[in-house]
Scaffold this motif. Structure first.
Motif, mmCIF file in Angstrom:
data_model
loop_
_atom_site.group_PDB
_atom_site.id
_atom_site.type_symbol
_atom_site.label_atom_id
_atom_site.label_comp_id
_atom_site.label_asym_id
_atom_site.label_seq_id
_atom_site.Cartn_x
_atom_site.Cartn_y
_atom_site.Cartn_z
ATOM 1 N N LEU A 5 41.681 34.444 37.910
ATOM 2 C CA LEU A 5 40.871 34.481 39.119
ATOM 3 C C LEU A 5 40.157 35.818 39.196
ATOM 4 O O LEU A 5 40.785 36.867 39.059
ATOM 5 C CB LEU A 5 41.746 34.285 40.364
ATOM 6 C CG LEU A 5 41.085 34.573 41.719
ATOM 7 C CD1 LEU A 5 39.932 33.619 41.995
ATOM 8 C CD2 LEU A 5 42.122 34.516 42.847
ATOM 9 N N VAL A 6 38.868 35.781 39.407
ATOM 10 C CA VAL A 6 38.091 36.992 39.671
ATOM 11 C C VAL A 6 37.486 36.830 41.060
ATOM 12 O O VAL A 6 36.710 35.902 41.309
ATOM 13 C CB VAL A 6 36.988 37.206 38.624
ATOM 14 C CG1 VAL A 6 36.164 38.449 38.978
ATOM 15 C CG2 VAL A 6 37.590 37.345 37.234
ATOM 16 N N ALA A 7 37.879 37.698 41.973
ATOM 17 C CA ALA A 7 37.422 37.618 43.363
ATOM 18 C C ALA A 7 36.672 38.895 43.716
ATOM 19 O O ALA A 7 37.204 40.000 43.572
ATOM 20 C CB ALA A 7 38.606 37.428 44.307
ATOM 21 N N SER A 36 37.773 30.658 34.088
ATOM 22 C CA SER A 36 38.207 31.440 35.244
ATOM 23 C C SER A 36 37.760 30.809 36.547
ATOM 24 O O SER A 36 36.703 30.187 36.628
ATOM 25 C CB SER A 36 37.635 32.856 35.172
ATOM 26 O OG SER A 36 38.061 33.506 34.012
ATOM 27 N N GLU A 37 38.568 30.988 37.585
ATOM 28 C CA GLU A 37 38.151 30.687 38.939
ATOM 29 C C GLU A 37 37.425 31.925 39.468
ATOM 30 O O GLU A 37 37.850 33.053 39.217
ATOM 31 C CB GLU A 37 39.356 30.365 39.815
ATOM 32 C CG GLU A 37 38.995 30.002 41.235
ATOM 33 C CD GLU A 37 40.208 29.723 42.101
ATOM 34 O OE1 GLU A 37 40.029 29.553 43.320
ATOM 35 O OE2 GLU A 37 41.344 29.709 41.568
ATOM 36 N N VAL A 38 36.343 31.713 40.187
ATOM 37 C CA VAL A 38 35.517 32.810 40.701
ATOM 38 C C VAL A 38 35.372 32.639 42.209
ATOM 39 O O VAL A 38 35.156 31.526 42.713
ATOM 40 C CB VAL A 38 34.129 32.834 40.031
ATOM 41 C CG1 VAL A 38 33.248 33.918 40.636
ATOM 42 C CG2 VAL A 38 34.273 33.028 38.518
ATOM 43 N N TYR A 209 44.346 42.618 39.156
ATOM 44 C CA TYR A 209 44.229 44.075 39.178
ATOM 45 C C TYR A 209 43.075 44.461 40.085
ATOM 46 O O TYR A 209 41.955 43.934 39.950
ATOM 47 C CB TYR A 209 44.004 44.636 37.772
ATOM 48 C CG TYR A 209 43.828 46.140 37.784
ATOM 49 C CD1 TYR A 209 44.897 46.972 38.088
ATOM 50 C CD2 TYR A 209 42.597 46.721 37.532
ATOM 51 C CE1 TYR A 209 44.742 48.352 38.132
ATOM 52 C CE2 TYR A 209 42.433 48.100 37.565
ATOM 53 C CZ TYR A 209 43.512 48.906 37.875
ATOM 54 O OH TYR A 209 43.346 50.269 37.922
ATOM 55 N N GLY A 210 43.318 45.369 41.011
ATOM 56 C CA GLY A 210 42.303 45.741 41.999
ATOM 57 C C GLY A 210 41.969 47.204 42.018
ATOM 58 O O GLY A 210 41.716 47.752 43.094
ATOM 59 N N ILE A 227 48.345 40.474 33.729
ATOM 60 C CA ILE A 227 47.139 40.655 34.539
ATOM 61 C C ILE A 227 46.329 39.370 34.470
ATOM 62 O O ILE A 227 45.857 38.974 33.410
ATOM 63 C CB ILE A 227 46.320 41.866 34.071
ATOM 64 C CG1 ILE A 227 47.149 43.152 34.227
ATOM 65 C CG2 ILE A 227 45.017 41.975 34.856
ATOM 66 C CD1 ILE A 227 46.440 44.419 33.794
ATOM 67 N N ASP A 228 46.182 38.715 35.618
ATOM 68 C CA ASP A 228 45.610 37.374 35.672
ATOM 69 C C ASP A 228 44.221 37.342 36.287
ATOM 70 O O ASP A 228 43.775 36.288 36.765
ATOM 71 C CB ASP A 228 46.536 36.456 36.479
ATOM 72 C CG ASP A 228 47.951 36.444 35.922
ATOM 73 O OD1 ASP A 228 48.100 36.272 34.694
ATOM 74 O OD2 ASP A 228 48.899 36.621 36.707
ATOM 75 N N GLY A 229 43.536 38.469 36.280
ATOM 76 C CA GLY A 229 42.201 38.526 36.852
ATOM 77 C C GLY A 229 42.001 39.808 37.616
ATOM 78 O O GLY A 229 42.726 40.796 37.406
ATOM 79 N N GLY A 230 41.016 39.817 38.505
ATOM 80 C CA GLY A 230 40.720 41.051 39.214
ATOM 81 C C GLY A 230 40.229 40.808 40.626
ATOM 82 O O GLY A 230 39.601 39.771 40.914
#
Length: 250
Positions: A5-7, A36-38, A209-210, A227-230
């Motif tokens: 997931l990238v948010a 990826s989910e966005v 990760y943020g 780490i599954d996205g950002g």
């Protein structure tokens, strides 16, 4: 297997014209993002515009906060039912800026997590330490307490309905970024903290990760096993940069 997931977290940025251009740019390139989910998390006042632009796209959207209260005399607050009216999929809770600038403690954040989840919106729970806490070697105690407050309030299995974002506060907007090894170590700690209470939930839990993820460092960070996205701040305000991160996630 956990879907990345990238948010994007726009924070208090944008206007109607620049938001429209940004979302058009992201939509134009989203076809290259296969696995990826966005999502984008916009200021409350722009959620209607975001819904209108994204509802026919694969991109999801959400808010940057949510009230712990369902309704009532809470001037300036926005409830989960209000967010549902605008199709929100996500709500960020416990961002470091809410904790530091608005005095939100762990119990308040836990209540917000519960409210979002109970209202059918996935909370993105932010946890992380300040520079002073890292230098004092209390990172694990701080992050552990932030996680425990939520698990104590709603039970560890409830985390399956949300997402966790690890944000080292010292790496947000400072130009500093945790090394991939530092980030992985904390993501592994978070997963183990949850696993100590519920192994199945921990295994499926997405941990983002943020801490100032950019196109240049996204692939190396997201190559780490936990780490599954950002959760992306400044880089989410540039369509090309944001899409580069999305592609790096898979």
């Amino acid at each position: 297997m956990r879907q990345p997931l990238v948010a994007g977290n726009w924070k208090m940025n944008g206007d109607r014209a620049t938001n429209e251009a940004l979302l058009n740019g992201i939509k134009a390139g989203i076809g290259d993002v296969e696995q990826s989910e966005v999502a984008v998390c916009a200021p409350f006042v722009y959620l209607a515009d975001v819904q209108r632009q994204l509802e026919a796209s694969p991109i999801r959207w959400g808010s940057q906060d949510v009230s712990a209260e369902p309704k009532g005399a809470f001037t300036g607050e926005v409830s989960v039912t209000m967010l549902k009216d605008f199709g929100c999929h996500y709500a960020i809770v416990g961002h470091s800026e809410r904790r530091s600038l608005h005095g939100e403690d762990n119990d308040t954040v836990a209540r917000k997590f519960a409210a979002a989840r109970e209202g059918g919106i996935r909370p993105i729970l932010c946890v992380g330490e300040t520079l002073a806490e890292r230098e004092a070697d209390t990172t694990e105690q701080v992050v552990g307490a932030q996680l425990d407050a939520v698990m104590d309030a709603v039970g560890p299995a409830a985390l399956a309905d949300g997402v966790i974002a690890y944000e080292p506060v010292w790496a947000i907007g400072t130009g500093h970024t945790a090394t991939p090894e530092q980030a992985q170590a904390m993501h592994a700690f978070i997963r183990q903290r949850v696993a100590d209470r519920d192994a199945a939930t921990a295994d499926a839990l997405r941990i983002l990760y943020g801490g100032s993820m950019k196109g240049a460092n996204a692939a190396e960070l997201m190559a780490q096993s936990d780490i599954d996205g950002g959760l992306i701040g400044g880089a989410s305000l540039d369509a090309d940069e944001f899409l580069t991160i999305c592609r790096a996630a898979g």
